[in-house]
Design an enzyme around this catalytic site. Structure first.
Site, PDB file in Angstrom:
ATOM      1  CB  SER A  78      -0.888   0.032   1.246  1.00 54.72           C
ATOM      2  OG  SER A  78      -0.194   0.631   2.334  1.00 54.72           O
ATOM      3  CG  ASP A  79       1.756   5.733  -1.365  1.00 54.94           C
ATOM      4  OD1 ASP A  79       2.676   5.809  -0.525  1.00 54.94           O
ATOM      5  OD2 ASP A  79       1.716   6.469  -2.374  1.00 54.94           O
ATOM      6  CE1 TYR A  80       5.521   7.124   5.644  1.00 58.47           C
ATOM      7  CE2 TYR A  80       3.419   7.749   6.616  1.00 58.47           C
ATOM      8  CZ  TYR A  80       4.793   7.594   6.718  1.00 58.47           C
ATOM      9  OH  TYR A  80       5.430   7.912   7.880  1.00 58.47           O
ATOM     10  CG  ASN A  81      -2.105   6.709   7.169  1.00 57.40           C
ATOM     11  OD1 ASN A  81      -2.270   5.776   7.955  1.00 57.40           O
ATOM     12  ND2 ASN A  81      -2.811   7.822   7.247  1.00 57.40           N
ATOM     13  CB  ALA A  82      -2.911   4.159   0.989  1.00 49.25           C
TER      14      ALA A  82
END
Ligand code: NOJ
Length: 717
Positions: free
Chosen positions: A261-265
């Site tokens: 996932s992207d950061y905190n997505a």
């Protein structure tokens, strides 16, 4: 995967607690501090408890091995971690930003810079990079256009393959290999009005035809990890988009790697309004196929609840864990968790890498204008003024993603020019800051310009104005730099402007007044030396714009591969497609870039004239260097399908070739076109090949008037 690995993975899954399984999906940052890599103690807790599967923002072999030792020796199951990092344009040796490198139109160069970045990052214990970034981008307001290969899908596909080859080499378990993560799947570059993290409005066909192909190219080149975009597609955030992630990419394309996932997505699915709470978000992401949760702790906190609620099953969890463990096996981490043979770089190698960075930098600068042939400066004048806030600013040369680059190791323009012209008297004045209202330094800069024979004006953006969250509604010169430029231009002295920027800047006025304008983008470690090479003529500029350069912000998005309109532009007919106040065409088209010599492309031959499905056309053109210096010419190949069941773009790039010629020399280049290049995505989203006439264009840029043209016929049935 070997039978042995598969068996080991099943044994591990059988032995794991639910917490340990979720732990394998959890990726945390080590918050690399500015003073050097540090390992905050609070990650040790989750790590020792088996609640951490991978980390990022941590490098340096001492550190990575120390942390790996905890994973291998102090956790119950001893599963190794993998370490990732954003290595976007070099690691310790900083290369030009991707948009700049794209301007070289040169897969060999893209591969080489990735190879060097891989060796340097592997030497520091890294095993994975969050690159290449493959978002086709047509909006210079979007800061991340700087990380992209620009506006063209075909060019981005070629960059994708070259970067994957370069980073990974032939063997992912090799000590100098790092795995790639193609990102951000997909259409992140289509954010509305160029504002980061905003919604996208993309037709399904554009999604498939414009935005997805580079990801397919990366996967086919062996890319084992993908990162979904922060954005949505028709209201479904990509992080929860099972139709794309699972059904299409895993199912139809056969992708067998991992999704990170992207950061905190994952947590942000709540803010997107598709999940009520963190457990809901975790369930949506896991169901969609996301294996690794980067920094949201959504899996750690949410999956136990989701399991209880029954929104995910143990089988879903096991499938993700299996993929993560298979990924670790693919990197050879079970056999060699410490990467014992990580490269140890010698001073000689470092020097070689810097030389490669210099070569990449001079091949990436685009000479946009050169009125009256101000450049090259082969006879250095006695007094040179180097002016502007980017002139003596080594740190800014790092660009938006600096990896492990150090500001003090970059060569500023001023330093590079002093080395280039040691006999000249070179004086420097900053004039103004990059972005402030202070005009007080302008008189001194004006005075210096007045007393000089030549002015090198170094203006542009700060590196933080590009990259993630670096969007600008008005991509021009920030602060009072225009006032500085005006004052300097008023002296009437010859002015060469160097534009440092992560995007095309709407500064039409500057092109009208400056003698020459060279866009340097962010060039990295060897910026000043490379600029010296180009300005002095030691290197004849060869780069081309990978993105159309707008006349004005109001044109954005302006790109060459647009669909025809029913009412094409006609100056004297009102009801045709145009603005009343600015032209339709960009200031400089895709492919524009001047040289110190003159190339002439002629004698286009394409055969066979009639083609059947599965066949190929060979295209030859002659190239002559009619100027006085040697140079490298890039020949672009475009196609157009003038009549099809769907309206097709006015031009589509399908090939490129390079040739180096001495003065007066002639040669020829050969390009190839297959019937795949002539197919398109139909309304059913399947590729279609339609019989008929196709137009073929060959030449330097997407400006149709400059292209040679011929036709071929295709019999598809
Ligand atoms: C957010 C960015 O969107 C992504 O490109 C990057 O890889 C991660 N942060 C990790 O730094």
């Amino acid at each position: 995967m070997s039978q042995h690995s598969a068996k080991r993975i099943e044994q591990l899954i059988g032995a794991m607690t639910v917490e340990e399984k979720i732990g394998q999906l959890n990726m945390l940052t080590a918050n690399l501090a500015v003073t050097g890599p540090v390992m905050p103690g609070d990650y040790m807790g989750p790590l020792k408890a088996g609640k951490l599967g991978s980390m990022f923002n941590l490098y340096g072999v001492d550190l990575t091995r120390q942390v790996q030792r905890v994973a291998v020796e102090e956790t119950r199951l001893g599963i190794p971690l993998f370490f990732g990092y954003d290595v976007i344009h070099g690691h310790r040796t900083v290369f030009p930003i991707p948009l700049a490198e794209a301007a070289a139109f040169d897969p060999a160069l893209w591969e080489r810079s990735a190879r060097i970045a891989a060796i340097e990052s592997a030497a520091e214990g890294l095993m994975l990079v969050f690159a290449p970034m493959l978002d086709v981008s047509r909006d210079p307001r979007w800061g991340r256009i700087s990380e992209s290969a620009g506006e063209d899908t075909w060019l981005t596909e070629r960059l994708a393959e070259a970067k994957v080859r370069g980073f990974q080499g032939p063997d992912l378990t090799a000590p100098d290999s790092v795995a790639t993560t193609a990102k951000h799947l997909a259409a992140y570059g289509a954010v509305l009005a160029g504002r980061d993290y905003a919604q996208t409005e993309v037709s399904e066909r554009a999604f498939h035809e414009t935005y997805l192909p580079p990801f397919k190219a990366a996967i086919e080149a062996g890319c084992p990890a993908l990162m979904p975009a922060f954005t949505d597609l028709e209201g479904v955030p990509m992080t929860a988009n099972r139709a794309v992630l699972h059904d299409l990419v895993r199912g139809e394309w056969g992708f067998d790697g991992i999704y990170i996932s992207d950061y905190n997505a994952i947590a942000e699915l709540v803010a997107h309004g598709v999940a009520a709470d963190i457990a809901d978000a975790a369930a949506l992401a896991l169901k969609a196929g996301i294996d690794v949760d980067m920094m949201a702790s959504a899996y750690t906190n949410g999956l136990p609840i989701a399991l209880e609620r029954g929104t995910v099953t143990m089988a879903d969890l096991d499938a993700a864990v299996r993929r993560v463990l298979a990924f670790k096996a693919r990197l050879g981490l079970f056999e060699d968790p410490y990467r014992e043979k990580a490269p140890q770089l010698t001073a000689g190698q470092r020097a070689e890498f810097r030389e490669a960075a210099r070569d990449a930098a001079r091949r990436s600068m685009v000479l946009l204008s050169n009125r009256g042939g101000v450049l090259p400066i082969t006879q250095a004048p006695r007094r040179i003024a180097v002016l502007g806030p980017l002139a003596d600013n080594a740190t800014e040369m790092l660009g938006p993603w600096s990896g492990a680059g150090r500001g003090e190791e970059m060569v500023s323009f001023l330093d590079g020019l002093r080395k280039t012209w040691p006999q000249s008297e070179i004086k420097y004045a900053r004039g103004v800051d990059i972005d402030s209202e202070d005009l007080s330094g302008i008189p001194a800069a004006f005075e210096l310009a007045r007393q000089s024979d030549l002015v090198i004006l170094c203006v542009g953006e700060a590196r933080q104005m590009s990259g993630e969250a670096g969007c600008r509604a008005r991509p021009g010169l920030p602060g009072k730099q225009a006032a500085l430029a005006d004052a300097v231009l008023d002296t009437g002295k010859p002015v060469v402007a160097l534009l440092t920027c992560g995007r095309p800047l709407a500064v039409s006025w500057l092109f009208e007044r400056a003698g020459a304008v060279l866009v340097t983008w962010y060039l990295g470690s060897e910026a000043g030396n490379a600029v010296g090479d180009v300005l002095s003529g030691r290197w004849n500029p060869s780069a081309r714009l990978p993105v159309s350069w707008p006349v004005d912000v109001g044109q954005i998005p302006v790109f060459y591969s647009r669909l025809p309109t029913g009412r094409p532009f006609a100056a004297n007919i009102r009801y045709t497609s145009k603005y009343l106040d600015i032209p339709n065409e960009p200031l400089f088209p895709f492919g524009h870039g001047l040289s110190y010599t003159r190339f002439k492309v002629s004698n286009l031959r394409a055969g066979p004239a009639e083609l059947r499905r599965g066949g190929a056309v060979t295209i030859d053109v002659d190239v002559a260097n009619d100027g006085k210096v040697a140079g490298e010419e890039t020949v672009l190949l475009f196609v157009r399908d003038p009549v099809a069941t769907l309206s097709r773009p006015v031009l589509e790039l399908k090939g490129m070739a390079k040739i180096t010629l001495g003065p007066g020399e002639r040669g020829s280049v050969r390009l190839k076109l297959t019937t795949d290049d002539l197919s398109f995505i139909g309304t059913d989203l399947e590729p279609r090949l339609e019989s008929g006439t196709f137009e073929i264009f060959v030449g330097p840029s997407a400006k149709k008037e400059d292209l040679l043209q011929t036709t071929i016929r295709l019999l598809a049935s």
